[in-house]
Design a protein around this motif. Structure first.
Motif, mmCIF file in Angstrom:
data_model
loop_
_atom_site.group_PDB
_atom_site.id
_atom_site.type_symbol
_atom_site.label_atom_id
_atom_site.label_comp_id
_atom_site.label_asym_id
_atom_site.label_seq_id
_atom_site.Cartn_x
_atom_site.Cartn_y
_atom_site.Cartn_z
ATOM 1 N N ALA A 77 79.660 98.132 -17.980
ATOM 2 C CA ALA A 77 79.224 97.279 -16.867
ATOM 3 C C ALA A 77 79.681 97.927 -15.565
ATOM 4 C CB ALA A 77 79.837 95.890 -17.001
ATOM 5 N N MET A 78 78.785 98.018 -14.595
ATOM 6 C CA MET A 78 79.111 98.639 -13.322
ATOM 7 C C MET A 78 79.647 97.584 -12.345
ATOM 8 S SD MET A 78 78.648 101.852 -13.669
ATOM 9 C CE MET A 78 79.349 101.619 -15.301
ATOM 10 N N PRO A 79 80.236 98.013 -11.240
ATOM 11 C CA PRO A 79 80.845 97.015 -10.345
ATOM 12 C C PRO A 79 79.831 96.122 -9.631
ATOM 13 C CG PRO A 79 81.304 99.271 -9.589
ATOM 14 C CD PRO A 79 80.521 99.390 -10.851
ATOM 15 N N VAL A 80 78.541 96.409 -9.771
ATOM 16 C CA VAL A 80 77.520 95.532 -9.184
ATOM 17 C C VAL A 80 76.916 94.709 -10.328
ATOM 18 C CG1 VAL A 80 75.335 95.491 -7.910
ATOM 19 C CG2 VAL A 80 77.039 97.258 -7.422
ATOM 20 N N ALA A 81 76.893 93.410 -10.179
ATOM 21 C CA ALA A 81 76.454 92.528 -11.278
ATOM 22 C C ALA A 81 75.034 92.881 -11.717
ATOM 23 C CB ALA A 81 76.505 91.071 -10.808
ATOM 24 N N GLY A 82 74.798 92.814 -13.011
ATOM 25 C CA GLY A 82 73.454 93.039 -13.544
ATOM 26 C C GLY A 82 73.148 94.488 -13.860
ATOM 27 N N LEU A 83 74.092 95.411 -13.593
ATOM 28 C CA LEU A 83 73.836 96.837 -13.820
ATOM 29 C C LEU A 83 74.807 97.416 -14.851
ATOM 30 C CD1 LEU A 83 72.353 99.484 -13.083
ATOM 31 C CD2 LEU A 83 74.066 99.835 -11.283
ATOM 32 N N TYR A 84 74.244 98.170 -15.792
ATOM 33 C CA TYR A 84 75.033 98.786 -16.873
ATOM 34 C C TYR A 84 74.632 100.248 -17.008
ATOM 35 C CZ TYR A 84 75.701 93.882 -18.121
ATOM 36 O OH TYR A 84 76.013 92.539 -18.096
ATOM 37 N N LEU A 85 75.543 101.044 -17.570
ATOM 38 C CA LEU A 85 75.225 102.430 -17.939
ATOM 39 C C LEU A 85 75.228 102.532 -19.461
ATOM 40 C CD1 LEU A 85 77.416 104.795 -15.692
ATOM 41 C CD2 LEU A 85 74.960 104.392 -15.506
ATOM 42 N N CYS A 86 74.404 103.449 -20.006
ATOM 43 C CA CYS A 86 74.395 103.603 -21.465
ATOM 44 C C CYS A 86 74.283 105.059 -21.907
ATOM 45 C CB CYS A 86 73.254 102.794 -22.086
ATOM 46 S SG CYS A 86 71.618 103.507 -21.761
ATOM 47 N N GLY A 87 74.436 106.038 -20.981
ATOM 48 C CA GLY A 87 74.188 107.435 -21.342
ATOM 49 C C GLY A 87 75.450 108.226 -21.593
ATOM 50 N N ALA A 88 75.251 109.549 -21.675
ATOM 51 C CA ALA A 88 76.348 110.459 -22.020
ATOM 52 C C ALA A 88 77.478 110.438 -20.999
ATOM 53 C CB ALA A 88 75.781 111.877 -22.139
ATOM 54 N N GLY A 89 77.205 109.962 -19.781
ATOM 55 C CA GLY A 89 78.257 109.899 -18.764
ATOM 56 C C GLY A 89 79.286 108.828 -19.043
ATOM 57 N N CYS A 90 79.012 107.959 -20.033
ATOM 58 C CA CYS A 90 79.987 106.926 -20.423
ATOM 59 C C CYS A 90 80.703 107.382 -21.694
ATOM 60 C CB CYS A 90 79.320 105.610 -20.788
ATOM 61 S SG CYS A 90 77.930 105.134 -19.846
ATOM 62 N N HIS A 91 81.691 106.609 -22.089
ATOM 63 C CA HIS A 91 82.359 106.828 -23.370
ATOM 64 C C HIS A 91 81.340 106.688 -24.506
ATOM 65 C CE1 HIS A 91 85.332 106.574 -26.519
ATOM 66 N NE2 HIS A 91 84.756 105.457 -26.945
ATOM 67 N N PRO A 92 81.288 107.518 -25.558
ATOM 68 C CA PRO A 92 82.210 108.628 -25.820
ATOM 69 C C PRO A 92 81.637 109.987 -25.432
ATOM 70 C CG PRO A 92 81.087 108.045 -27.840
ATOM 71 C CD PRO A 92 80.498 107.178 -26.756
ATOM 72 N N GLY A 93 80.753 110.041 -24.426
ATOM 73 C CA GLY A 93 80.306 111.321 -23.892
ATOM 74 C C GLY A 93 79.043 111.844 -24.517
ATOM 75 N N GLY A 94 78.829 113.143 -24.261
ATOM 76 C CA GLY A 94 77.540 113.744 -24.595
ATOM 77 C C GLY A 94 77.471 114.366 -25.972
ATOM 78 N N GLY A 95 76.306 114.979 -26.204
ATOM 79 C CA GLY A 95 75.941 115.364 -27.554
ATOM 80 C C GLY A 95 75.030 114.271 -28.069
ATOM 81 N N VAL A 96 74.175 114.621 -29.025
ATOM 82 C CA VAL A 96 73.227 113.637 -29.539
ATOM 83 C C VAL A 96 73.980 112.742 -30.531
ATOM 84 C CG1 VAL A 96 71.011 113.317 -30.684
ATOM 85 C CG2 VAL A 96 71.334 115.220 -29.096
ATOM 86 N N MET A 97 74.507 111.645 -30.005
ATOM 87 C CA MET A 97 75.394 110.760 -30.772
ATOM 88 C C MET A 97 74.822 109.351 -30.922
ATOM 89 S SD MET A 97 79.006 111.367 -28.815
ATOM 90 C CE MET A 97 80.110 111.077 -30.160
ATOM 91 N N GLY A 98 74.304 108.809 -29.823
ATOM 92 C CA GLY A 98 73.814 107.427 -29.821
ATOM 93 C C GLY A 98 74.922 106.399 -29.670
ATOM 94 N N ALA A 99 76.175 106.838 -29.657
ATOM 95 C CA ALA A 99 77.284 105.871 -29.631
ATOM 96 C C ALA A 99 77.355 105.153 -28.283
ATOM 97 C CB ALA A 99 78.594 106.591 -29.936
ATOM 98 N N ALA A 100 77.112 105.880 -27.188
ATOM 99 C CA ALA A 100 77.169 105.219 -25.874
ATOM 100 C C ALA A 100 76.099 104.129 -25.797
ATOM 101 C CB ALA A 100 76.969 106.246 -24.758
ATOM 102 N N GLY A 101 74.903 104.436 -26.284
ATOM 103 C CA GLY A 101 73.819 103.444 -26.259
ATOM 104 C C GLY A 101 74.159 102.226 -27.105
ATOM 105 N N ARG A 102 74.770 102.479 -28.258
ATOM 106 C CA ARG A 102 75.114 101.371 -29.164
ATOM 107 C C ARG A 102 76.207 100.484 -28.537
ATOM 108 N NH1 ARG A 102 78.963 100.702 -33.286
ATOM 109 N NH2 ARG A 102 78.268 99.432 -35.056
ATOM 110 N N ASN A 103 77.253 101.105 -27.998
ATOM 111 C CA ASN A 103 78.335 100.327 -27.382
ATOM 112 C C ASN A 103 77.828 99.538 -26.178
ATOM 113 O OD1 ASN A 103 80.074 101.513 -29.196
ATOM 114 N ND2 ASN A 103 80.986 102.940 -27.735
ATOM 115 N N ALA A 104 76.987 100.220 -25.364
ATOM 116 C CA ALA A 104 76.491 99.556 -24.150
ATOM 117 C C ALA A 104 75.699 98.305 -24.516
ATOM 118 C CB ALA A 104 75.633 100.523 -23.343
ATOM 119 N N ALA A 105 74.896 98.401 -25.574
ATOM 120 C CA ALA A 105 74.084 97.234 -25.965
ATOM 121 C C ALA A 105 74.996 96.026 -26.254
ATOM 122 C CB ALA A 105 73.240 97.583 -27.200
#
Ligand code: FAD
Length: 517
Positions: A480-508
């Motif tokens: 969740a970003m500091p502005v309400a209603g906005l989230y990140l789900c890509g490699a720039g979040c935990h647990p980072g890059g590589g074709v993992m899908g984990a960031a997308g799953r956690n963000a959901a």
């Protein structure tokens, strides 16, 4: 769809698709808006020239989260492997290559002592990587805890380290921030072995083997469940196609060629997006698969951020240094000393750790290496449908080619491509004559074509100071970003890059909690 219940996902990279699939499976109305004309972001297969299809950017599957594979039933949605576990072959233009498989040295120039020590080394590194792997499926804890319940996730990290046992725990803590070069010097004596491991540690980062944190980045690379890298059938794009199929089957809509220009903000809350076409789409929540700087600086606008937060974001490191070379070939390349049975394996040009370190030096001063480090695959060996009969595609990741090249990539791209082909020609004499089409994608091209800010593999360096609760920046590491209603789900979040899908799953998970129906 109603604006009130709709969730917009910006970007159909593999993480955006993963997030969309989980949101749709939870019964939410999901609209994915992708700028490109196909899904996948950097996990994509595309035609290089007529009849030749290449994994355009990412080519090896090693980190895909097993929960994503299973829960989204990717096999049912078409994901299959052309080769499950590749050997690693360190090429040697003077003779026999070094061949590694799992935790074994199979053959090649390695001392008896190194052959004996390698299995223990790899097993130990995999145990340490397991500490990172256990964090992949968790939302990072907050640094300031309001309650014991909030403190629990941080305690779990400590427990994961403690569970290594006393000896391993001490060793893990000793090595985790070390330069990989130093660890290799105390562990092995064979240059080819040290080169191969050094390459694994630095690929996709702006680090050399003598940089601190390069053991950590090595562990990140080992933190996937699969023991060795695999080749998806149909190239890396097949992973994204399977994720898109899973998302669509769950009810998500995916719109291609639909670049988002800005986020719509009303009273400090993100209420939708405006496309480059001018169309406005309202949403209860917006989840961005774009990198953090693009999302927050370009799409949202720094004026909506607190000054200190904007400053922190500005200073995160995200200068890409990995480039891509894709070739269409009229016949199979013949690498010196390489048995035909090994032609489809993972091939490295990294003859020793010192070579890798020297290749890094120019990147520090905004220049590219004339003796680069390469990870090469010829995926058409195991997956002949990628090229016409008897012909091949070659896919190579190249370090070090910095995004911020002083001479400018538009001036240097052609010269760089010739240098890379020259390096390959030295290892595979006659290759130049086989080339039907060639493409080099510098980090600048990756930014332009794939909208990866800085052309960075991980959307931002994957070092300990930009990891877990510090990723992308402290205070915004829980999707969740500091502005309400906005989230990140890509490699720039935990647990980072590589074709993992984990960031997308956690963000959901976080979106579902933060934007209830
Ligand atoms: C040269 C190179 C080689 C690599 N090789 C490998 C490898 O072999 N194996 C591996 O596991 N990883 C590899 N990686 C890393 C991997 O490709 C990335 O970490 C991963 O693809 C990131 O996935 P993502 O979904 O988070 O983001 P991305 O793949 O970057 O997807 C983001 C998506 O958002 C879209 N988007 C952005 N802005 C907008 C907008 N305004 N409107 C609409 N859509 C937008 C983009 O078009 C894109 O589709 C490599 C990376 C590089 C650079």
């Amino acid at each position: 769809m109603t604006d009130a219940g709709r969730i917009v996902v910006i970007g159909a990279g593999h993480n955006g698709l993963t997030c969309a699939a989980y949101l749709a499976r939870a019964g939410r109305e999901v609209l994915v808006l992708e700028a490109a004309h196909q899904v996948g972001g950097a996990a994509v297969t595309r035609e290089l020239t007529r009849g030749f299809r290449v994994p355009a950017v990412a080519h090896l599957l090693q980190l895909l989260d097993p929960r994503v594979q299973k829960e989204l039933d990717l096999a049912r949605h078409g994901l299959a492997l052309a080769r499950p576990a590749l050997k690693t072959v360190a090429l040697n233009p003077e003779g026999e290559p070094l061949v590694l498989e799992g935790n074994r040295i199979v053959s090649g120039p390695a001392s008896a002592a190194d052959r004996a020590a390698y299995p223990d080394f790899i097993d130990r590194m995999r145990r340490y990587a397991g500490v990172l792997a256990r964090q992949h499926g968790r939302v990072p804890p907050r640094l300031a805890w309001g309650s014991w319940r909030e403190a629990l996730p941080a305690g779990l990290i400590a427990l994961d380290i403690r569970r290594l046992g006393r000896e391993d725990m001490r060793e893990f803590l000793r090595v985790v921030t070390m330069p990989i070069h130093d660890l290799l010097e105390e562990s092995f004596e064979s240059p080819a072995l040290k080169g191969a491991i050094a390459l694994d540690a630095v690929l996709g980062t702006k680090l050399g083997p003598r940089s601190g944190n390069s053991v950590f980045t090595y562990l990140h690379r080992l933190s996937g469940e699969s023991q060795d890298p695999a080749l998806p059938r149909g190239g890396m794009g097949a992973v994204s196609e399977a994720l898109a199929a899973a998302a669509r089957a769950a009810g998500a809509e995916i719109r291609l060629s639909a670049p988002v220009a800005t986020l719509i903000v009303v009273d400090g809350c993100v209420t939708g997006v405006k496309l480059e076409s001018g169309e406005e789409i309202g949403a209860q929540a917006v989840v961005s698969n774009a990198d953090p700087k693009t999302t927050l600086r370009t799409l949202l606008g720094a004026r909506h951020l607190e000054a200190e937060f904007a400053r922190r974001l500005e200073h995160t490191r995200s200068i890409g240094t990995a480039a891509k070379l894709n070739l269409a070939l009229a016949g199979p390349p013949q690498f010196t000393g390489l048995a035909p049975a090994l032609a489809g394996e993972r091939l490295l040009i990294a003859p020793d750790s010192g070579y890798v370190d020297e290749a890094f030096n120019p990147a520090k001063y905004r220049d590219y290496s004339r003796s680069p480090v390469l990870e090469i695959t010829v995926p058409s060996v195991a997956d002949p449908e990628l090229a016409p009969v008897g012909k091949h595609v070659l896919s190579a990741i190249v370090q070090y080619a910095p995004y911020d090249l002083a001479a400018g990539w538009d001036n240097e791209r052609d010269a760089y491509r010739e240098i890379l082909i020259g390096v390959l020609e030295r290892h595979a004499p006659g290759l130049r004559k086989l080339i039907v089409a060639a493409e080099v994608l510098t980090p600048l091209d990756l930014e332009r074509q794939f909208r990866m800010g800085g052309g960075h593999w991980h959307h931002g360096e994957m070092t300990i100071d930009q990891f877990m609760m510090l990723r992308p920046v402290p205070g915004a590491a829980q999707y969740a970003m500091p502005v309400a209603g906005l989230y990140l789900c890509g490699a720039g979040c935990h647990p980072g890059g590589g074709v993992m899908g984990a960031a997308g799953r956690n963000a959901a998970r976080v979106v579902l909690e933060g934007a209830p129906r």
